[in-house]
Design an enzyme around this catalytic site. Structure first.
Site, short mmCIF file in Angstrom:
data_model
loop_
_atom_site.label_atom_id
_atom_site.label_comp_id
_atom_site.label_asym_id
_atom_site.label_seq_id
_atom_site.Cartn_x
_atom_site.Cartn_y
_atom_site.Cartn_z
N TYR A 57 55.40 15.55 36.91
CA TYR A 57 55.07 15.55 38.35
C TYR A 57 54.92 14.12 38.84
CZ TYR A 57 54.54 19.68 41.16
OH TYR A 57 54.80 20.73 41.96
N GLU A 59 54.58 13.09 42.62
CA GLU A 59 54.49 13.01 44.08
C GLU A 59 54.23 11.57 44.52
OE1 GLU A 59 51.62 15.77 45.60
OE2 GLU A 59 52.92 17.50 45.26
N ASP A 203 76.14 12.86 58.67
CA ASP A 203 75.96 13.78 57.54
C ASP A 203 77.28 13.81 56.77
OD1 ASP A 203 75.62 15.80 55.74
OD2 ASP A 203 74.81 17.25 57.18
N THR A 229 74.58 15.15 50.53
CA THR A 229 74.31 15.83 49.27
C THR A 229 74.89 14.95 48.17
OG1 THR A 229 76.39 17.03 49.37
CG2 THR A 229 74.47 18.16 50.26
N LYS A 232 78.83 17.21 45.93
CA LYS A 232 80.18 17.60 46.39
C LYS A 232 81.18 16.57 45.88
CE LYS A 232 77.97 20.28 50.01
NZ LYS A 232 77.73 20.53 51.45
N ARG A 238 73.07 18.90 41.91
CA ARG A 238 72.68 19.43 43.22
C ARG A 238 71.46 18.68 43.70
NH1 ARG A 238 76.06 23.67 43.58
NH2 ARG A 238 75.54 23.88 45.78
C1 LIG Z 1 76.71 21.13 52.13
C2 LIG Z 1 76.22 20.54 53.39
C3 LIG Z 1 74.86 20.50 53.70
C4 LIG Z 1 73.79 21.27 52.96
O1 LIG Z 1 73.65 21.07 51.68
P1 LIG Z 1 72.85 22.11 50.76
O2 LIG Z 1 72.63 21.29 49.55
O3 LIG Z 1 73.74 23.28 50.58
O4 LIG Z 1 71.58 22.46 51.46
C5 LIG Z 1 74.46 19.81 54.85
N1 LIG Z 1 75.37 19.23 55.65
C6 LIG Z 1 76.69 19.30 55.40
C7 LIG Z 1 77.63 18.63 56.33
C8 LIG Z 1 77.16 19.95 54.27
O5 LIG Z 1 78.47 20.03 54.05
#
Ligand SMILES: *Cc1c(COP(=O)(O)O)cnc(C)c1O
Length: 422
Positions: A57, A59, A203, A229, A232, A238
């Site tokens: 942990y 925090e 994003d 994220t 991807k 993740r």
């Molecule tokens: C995949 C994605 C997210 C969210 O990601 P999670 O890990 O699934 O919560 C947010 N914004 C965009 C543009 C995404 O493609």
């Protein structure tokens, strides 16, 4: 074919669950995975995310924790942060968000109050739920206003974006999305955000790996905050990161913890550090460019088969196909492709006359198959499989789907996936 079980402790303690993991490994090994948000992480990333860092942990932030015993964890998080800053050229990075959606929620917490107006791309146009769409908490607690793409070109209309922004004066503007096959013009968004007094959030969840590898322009010179994220195109575990200029560092950190989260997932932080190390290598630059080259080659091959692609093609890793002209709904096509060993998702297309749960399109991408070493030379074969499978979906020809599945598995066996037992 049975794969050797690479998890002996798990197999001994819980054969039932170990069997499921082995089944998933087989599925990922034998199929052509084309969901553009998915990938294969390296064996090193897998190992890092399964360590005893899990047990700790922590925090707070390095040097400012609410628990003792952080001699090692502080170093792990500092390493991940330093690598993120170096790779993306940012002044500040927070590597603690549990995933992309909580990362975006932290941005709202940092820069807006419930009821404030926020602006993002509409979900059916390719935006993300967390950009203020109605069914998301972000669209429930905030007043989400939306921009889209032009019906004739499938491209963002910056005159429309400016008009809405100047009229609505949002606190935050999101750019980026989940089904955008074209380069995002971050500079154009930044100009509009400046004119309307909004915080610009890029994003880049889908394209972070392309940006890291130099295959897509970087939002860093333009955006106030970059949200991504890590799982991807970046090929990490993740998780997620928020990056920003020093002036926003405090607000972002405070929003993630204690604003939104408790203890960070240290095993994930470690795996993010490994992925960032890998993404800084020359091999990853080659990978990122190959992802785009493969998507272009696939788009060309699909166009040659008469498929209708939103915006007419792709600049990045993904392709959005409108199947209206083939007289097959996206869901029927996606399920048939799945039976043929080609894993995609059904997706709305801009101005889709059909319902979101039964839309007109499918979305597909090249990050995973590129991780297996497939090249542009393979893309005509992939397009041919997709063409045959979509045709078979319409006529209910299961034999063809089964035949394609065998052909797919044969090619996959020649291109072992990272992280999977051979
Ligand atoms: C995949 C994605 C997210 C969210 O990601 P999670 O890990 O699934 O919560 C947010 N914004 C965009 C543009 C995404 O493609």
């Amino acid at each position: 074919m049975t794969l050797p079980l690479p998890h002996p402790a798990l197999a001994a303690a819980d054969p039932e669950l170990a069997g499921l993991v082995a089944d998933e490994e087989r599925l990922q090994a034998e199929t052509l995975r084309m969901i553009p948000s998915e990938n294969y992480v390296s064996h090193a990333v897998l190992e890092a995310s399964g360590t005893v860092l899990q047990n700790k942990y922590s925090e707070g932030y390095p040097g400012r924790r609410y628990y003792e015993g952080q001699q090692v964890i502080d170093q792990v998080e500092r390493l991940a942060v330093a690598r993120a800053k170096a790779l993306f050229g940012v002044e500040h990075a927070n590597v603690q968000p549990y995933s992309g959606s909580p990362a975006n929620l932290a941005v709202y917490l940092a820069f807006a109050r419930p009821g404030d107006t926020v602006m993002g791309m509409a979900l059916p146009m390719g935006g993300h739920l967390t950009h203020g769409w109605g069914v998301s908490a972000t669209g429930t607690w905030f007043n989400g206003v939306r921009y889209g793409v032009r019906a004739d070109t499938g491209l963002i209309d910056f005159d429309e974006v400016r008009e809405i922004a100047l009229k609505e004066r949002p606190k935050i503007i999101f750019c980026g999305g989940t089904a955008l096959p074209r380069t995002i013009d971050f500079a154009a968004f930044a100009e509009i955000a400046r004119e309307s007094g909004a915080v610009l959030v890029a994003d880049v969840a889908h394209i972070a790996g392309l940006i890291a590898g130099g295959a897509h322009p970087s939002p860093v010179p333009h955006a106030d905050v970059v949200s991504t994220t890590t799982h991807k195109t970046l090929r990490g575990p993740r998780g997620a990161m928020l990056m920003c200029r020093e002036e926003h560092a405090k607000a972002i950190d405070k929003a993630v913890f204690p604003g939104l989260q408790g203890g960070p997932h240290n095993q994930t932080t470690a795996a993010i550090a490994v992925a960032l190390h890998e993404a800084a290598s020359p091999a990853f630059r080659t990978y990122a460019h190959a992802v785009v080259a493969n998507a272009r080659a696939l788009a060309d091959a699909l166009l040659a088969k008469g498929f209708d692609l939103v915006s007419g093609g792709t600049d990045n890793h993904l392709i959005l196909m409108d199947l209206t002209g083939r007289d097959v709904p996206g869901k029927i096509a996606a399920k048939a492709l799945d039976r043929a060993g080609i894993v995609v998702n059904y997706n709305t297309v801009p101005y889709d006359p059909r319902k979101p749960f039964d839309p007109s399109g499918i979305r597909l991408g090249t990050p995973s198959l590129t991780s297996r070493g497939l090249t542009a030379d393979h893309m005509p074969t992939v397009a041919d499989w997709i063409d045959r499978a979509v045709t078979a979906a319409r006529s209910g020809d299961e034999d063809t789907l089964t035949r394609i599945r065998t052909e797919v598995a044969a090619l996959m066996s020649e291109h072992p996936a990272p992280g999977l037992p051979v």
